[in-house]
Scaffold this motif. Structure first.
Motif, mmCIF file in Angstrom:
data_model
loop_
_atom_site.group_PDB
_atom_site.id
_atom_site.type_symbol
_atom_site.label_atom_id
_atom_site.label_comp_id
_atom_site.label_asym_id
_atom_site.label_seq_id
_atom_site.Cartn_x
_atom_site.Cartn_y
_atom_site.Cartn_z
ATOM 1 N N GLY A 227 40.628 11.501 28.837
ATOM 2 C CA GLY A 227 40.600 11.268 30.275
ATOM 3 C C GLY A 227 41.992 11.420 30.844
ATOM 4 N N GLY A 228 42.078 11.761 32.113
ATOM 5 C CA GLY A 228 43.399 11.931 32.701
ATOM 6 C C GLY A 228 43.348 12.175 34.187
ATOM 7 N N ILE A 229 44.536 12.141 34.766
ATOM 8 C CA ILE A 229 44.730 12.391 36.195
ATOM 9 C C ILE A 229 45.735 13.513 36.364
ATOM 10 C CG2 ILE A 229 45.469 11.431 38.407
ATOM 11 C CD1 ILE A 229 44.779 8.690 37.425
ATOM 12 N N MET A 230 45.459 14.380 37.307
ATOM 13 C CA MET A 230 46.378 15.430 37.723
ATOM 14 C C MET A 230 46.665 15.231 39.207
ATOM 15 S SD MET A 230 45.474 19.501 37.936
ATOM 16 C CE MET A 230 46.614 20.732 38.578
ATOM 17 N N VAL A 231 47.943 15.210 39.599
ATOM 18 C CA VAL A 231 48.306 15.129 41.018
ATOM 19 C C VAL A 231 49.231 16.284 41.359
ATOM 20 C CG1 VAL A 231 47.973 12.650 41.287
ATOM 21 C CG2 VAL A 231 50.180 13.499 40.501
ATOM 22 N N GLN A 232 49.107 16.772 42.584
ATOM 23 C CA GLN A 232 49.949 17.862 43.073
ATOM 24 C C GLN A 232 50.392 17.535 44.494
ATOM 25 O OE1 GLN A 232 47.295 21.297 42.451
ATOM 26 N NE2 GLN A 232 48.669 21.961 40.815
ATOM 27 N N GLN A 233 51.682 17.699 44.756
ATOM 28 C CA GLN A 233 52.224 17.450 46.082
ATOM 29 C C GLN A 233 52.134 18.725 46.905
ATOM 30 O OE1 GLN A 233 53.225 14.455 47.096
ATOM 31 N NE2 GLN A 233 53.505 15.237 49.173
ATOM 32 N N MET A 234 51.522 18.635 48.064
ATOM 33 C CA MET A 234 51.366 19.801 48.926
ATOM 34 C C MET A 234 52.540 19.861 49.908
ATOM 35 S SD MET A 234 48.740 20.559 47.348
ATOM 36 C CE MET A 234 48.411 22.130 48.164
ATOM 37 N N PRO A 235 53.496 20.780 49.722
ATOM 38 C CA PRO A 235 54.682 20.840 50.584
ATOM 39 C C PRO A 235 54.310 21.106 52.039
ATOM 40 C CG PRO A 235 54.953 22.179 48.609
ATOM 41 C CD PRO A 235 53.509 21.795 48.686
ATOM 42 N N LYS A 236 55.056 20.469 52.956
ATOM 43 C CA LYS A 236 54.799 20.661 54.387
ATOM 44 C C LYS A 236 55.433 21.945 54.897
ATOM 45 C CE LYS A 236 54.548 15.721 55.560
ATOM 46 N NZ LYS A 236 54.937 15.156 54.261
ATOM 47 N N SER A 237 56.427 22.443 54.188
ATOM 48 C CA SER A 237 57.113 23.653 54.638
ATOM 49 C C SER A 237 57.588 24.444 53.433
ATOM 50 C CB SER A 237 58.312 23.295 55.527
ATOM 51 O OG SER A 237 59.225 22.466 54.825
ATOM 52 N N HIS B 191 45.631 2.495 46.616
ATOM 53 C CA HIS B 191 44.877 1.925 47.733
ATOM 54 C C HIS B 191 45.647 1.974 49.051
ATOM 55 C CE1 HIS B 191 47.217 -1.451 46.086
ATOM 56 N NE2 HIS B 191 47.242 -1.922 47.316
ATOM 57 N N GLN B 192 46.986 1.991 49.018
ATOM 58 C CA GLN B 192 47.778 2.027 50.238
ATOM 59 C C GLN B 192 47.977 3.446 50.776
ATOM 60 O OE1 GLN B 192 51.424 0.066 49.042
ATOM 61 N NE2 GLN B 192 50.637 -1.966 49.619
ATOM 62 N N ASP B 193 47.528 4.437 50.019
ATOM 63 C CA ASP B 193 47.810 5.825 50.385
ATOM 64 C C ASP B 193 46.594 6.585 50.899
ATOM 65 O OD1 ASP B 193 50.570 5.693 49.562
ATOM 66 O OD2 ASP B 193 49.823 5.625 47.509
ATOM 67 N N LEU C 74 45.106 12.019 48.697
ATOM 68 C CA LEU C 74 45.814 10.872 49.252
ATOM 69 C C LEU C 74 46.341 11.290 50.618
ATOM 70 C CD1 LEU C 74 47.830 9.749 46.071
ATOM 71 C CD2 LEU C 74 45.522 9.085 46.782
ATOM 72 N N ASP C 75 45.693 10.808 51.674
ATOM 73 C CA ASP C 75 45.993 11.289 53.025
ATOM 74 C C ASP C 75 47.415 10.955 53.464
ATOM 75 O OD1 ASP C 75 43.493 12.382 53.296
ATOM 76 O OD2 ASP C 75 42.615 10.624 54.265
ATOM 77 N N ARG C 76 47.933 9.777 53.090
ATOM 78 C CA ARG C 76 49.242 9.363 53.595
ATOM 79 C C ARG C 76 50.364 10.190 53.006
ATOM 80 N NH1 ARG C 76 53.697 6.401 53.010
ATOM 81 N NH2 ARG C 76 53.335 5.954 50.808
ATOM 82 N N ARG D 268 47.081 15.942 46.509
ATOM 83 C CA ARG D 268 45.724 16.182 46.034
ATOM 84 C C ARG D 268 45.697 15.917 44.541
ATOM 85 N NH1 ARG D 268 44.754 22.789 45.799
ATOM 86 N NH2 ARG D 268 46.253 23.216 44.133
ATOM 87 N N GLY D 269 44.506 15.648 44.024
ATOM 88 C CA GLY D 269 44.448 15.349 42.603
ATOM 89 C C GLY D 269 43.059 15.484 42.026
ATOM 90 N N ARG D 270 42.964 15.263 40.719
ATOM 91 C CA ARG D 270 41.711 15.306 39.977
ATOM 92 C C ARG D 270 41.744 14.212 38.906
ATOM 93 N NH1 ARG D 270 41.448 18.385 43.593
ATOM 94 N NH2 ARG D 270 40.616 20.509 43.681
#
Length: 329
Positions: free
Chosen positions: A187-197, A257-259, A18-20, A24-26
Motif C-alpha cells: 500500500g502507498g500514497i503518491m502526491v504531486q505538487q501542481m505548479p501555479k506557473s 484534514h486541514q487541506d 488537496l484543494d488548499r 493531487r495524489g493517489r
C-alpha cells in the motif's frame, strides 16, 4: 473495520486532491493482484520485494495518466537483480478494472539474499514507457538508478523528465491475517505538487549526479505547500499505508484534514496479461522459414512461454514467419 470494507479497498487506486495546497495524489492497496503476480514464479523473497515495490509504483503512476493502452516500468541494472518489468493496461470500458502484470530476471548465483533488495540492482536505469497503441509514437523517459530505493528513482524521474515534484510513501511485505495464509500486501500514497506557473529550470539539479529534485522546480507558495504536504506525509505509518485495518479515506482525513481533501472514484485493478497466440505469431512474423526451422523442437513444433503469466503456446512451424503457408493458419 469490517471485512466488507477491507474487500472493497483491496486492489484499488483512490485518486484525491488537496484543494488548499494544489496537490493531487493517489492511494493504492494491493492484495490479491500482487499475490497472483508473484505466484506465477518461484522468486527469492528479495526479488519478490523488488517486484512488490515496482508493482505498487506502477499502480500509482499508471492511474495518473489517461491511457488508451499501456504504461510500463522497467528497471535494469548490472547487479544480480538484472530486470524488473511491469505493465499497466488502462481500463477498456468505464468502470472496468485496469490490469497489471510483473516479471523479474535475476542471477541466482550472484544474489546476496541477506542484502538490501535495492542494492542488488547495481548501476543501471529506471524507465517509464507509455504506448497509446496503434498509430502513435511510444514515449520513453529514463533516469539513472539512484537515491536508495525504487520510489526515490521514480521521484527523480518525475522531477527530471516532467519537472513535476512527486513524493511516494510506500509499505509492502508478507503479512498474515487470522484465517489467511502468509501472503504479500502493499500500500502507498503518491502526491504531486501542481505548479501555479512555469519556472525556468536549470540544466543541472541539486540531486545526486546533478539530477533535478523537487526543490529545483518549485519556489514561493508552491515550495511552501510542498514542504507542508511532505511533513504530513512523513507521519503515515506502515499499518496505515498497507491496511487493511485503516481505510484510505480515514488516512486522508488523518493526514490532510486541514487541506481540503477531496476523493474521486476509485479505480479497481487486477492481475492481467496481454499475451495470446496471435501476439506470438505477430512477434515471429519477421523471421524467415529458415529462422523458424532453428526454433523448431525435435517434436516438430515451435513453443513459446509468457514470462509474465506462464502461458504456454505451441505452433506448427509452417504457420509462422513471413513465409508462412496462409492456408495452414
Amino acid at each position: 473495520m469490517n471485512i466488507g470494507s477491507k474487500i472493497a479497498w483491496d486492489d484499488t487506486v483512490l485518486p484525491f486532491q488537496l484543494d488548499r495546497t494544489d496537490t493531487r495524489g493517489r492511494i493504492a492497496r494491493l492484495d490479491g493482484l500482487l499475490q497472483q503476480a508473484l505466484s506465477q514464479h518461484d522468486y527469492p523473497t528479495l526479488i519478490e520485494a523488488l517486484v512488490a515495490e515496482t508493482t505498487l509504483l506502477t499502480a500509482l503512476i499508471g492511474q495518473t495518466i489517461k491511457l488508451r493502452w499501456k504504461l510500463s516500468i522497467q528497471i535494469r541494472g548490472d547487479g544480480p537483480a538484472r530486470l524488473i518489468a511491469t505493465d499497466y493496461y488502462g481500463p477498456t470500458d468505464a468502470g472496468a478494472p485496469a490490469r497489471i502484470r510483473a516479471y523479474a530476471s535475476f542471477d541466482k548465483e550472484r544474489l546476496d539474499t541477506s542484502a538490501d533488495p535495492f542494492s542488488q540492482i547495481g548501476k543501471g536505469y529506471f524507465a517509464i514507457l507509455i504506448d497509446q497503441g496503434e498509430g502513435t509514437i511510444p514515449y520513453q523517459g529514463i533516469t539513472p538508478i539512484s537515491g536508495g530505493s525504487l520510489s526515490a528513482c521514480a521521484e527523480t524521474y518525475f522531477a527530471q523528465s516532467e519537472q513535476l515534484p512527486t513524493r511516494f510513501a510506500l509499505s509492502f511485505g508478507q503479512t498474515q491475517s487470522p484465517g489467511e495464509d502468509l501472503h504479500w500486501r502493499a500500500g502507498g500514497i503518491m502526491v504531486q505538487q501542481m505548479p501555479k506557473s512555469s519556472l525556468s529550470v536549470a540544466d543541472e539539479g541539486s540531486g545526486e549526479d546533478g539530477l533535478l529534485t523537487p526543490a529545483d522546480v518549485l519556489d514561493g507558495d508552491d515550495a511552501e505547500n510542498w514542504n507542508h504536504v511532505n511533513v504530513l506525509l512523513e507521519t503515515a505509518e506502515d499499518i496505515e499505508l498497507i491496511g487493511p485495518t485503516v481505510q484510505p479515506t480515514d488516512l486522508l482525513v488523518r493526514l490532510f484534514h486541514q487541506d481540503g481533501p477531496r476523493v474521486f472514484d476509485a479505480q479497481p485493478i487486477e492481475f492481467g496479461c496481454s499475451c495470446s497466440a496471435d501476439r506470438v505469431r505477430q512477434s515471429l512474423s519477421i523471421y524467415s522459414a529458415r529462422d523458424i526451422a532453428h526454433m523448431t523442437t525435435e517434436e516438430g513444433i515451435v513453443t513459446a512461454d509468457c514470462q509474465f503469466c506462464g502461458a504456454h503456446y505451441e505452433f506448427d512451424p509452417k504457420t509462422l514467419g513471413f513465409e508462412a503457408d496462409e492456408n495452414d493458419n
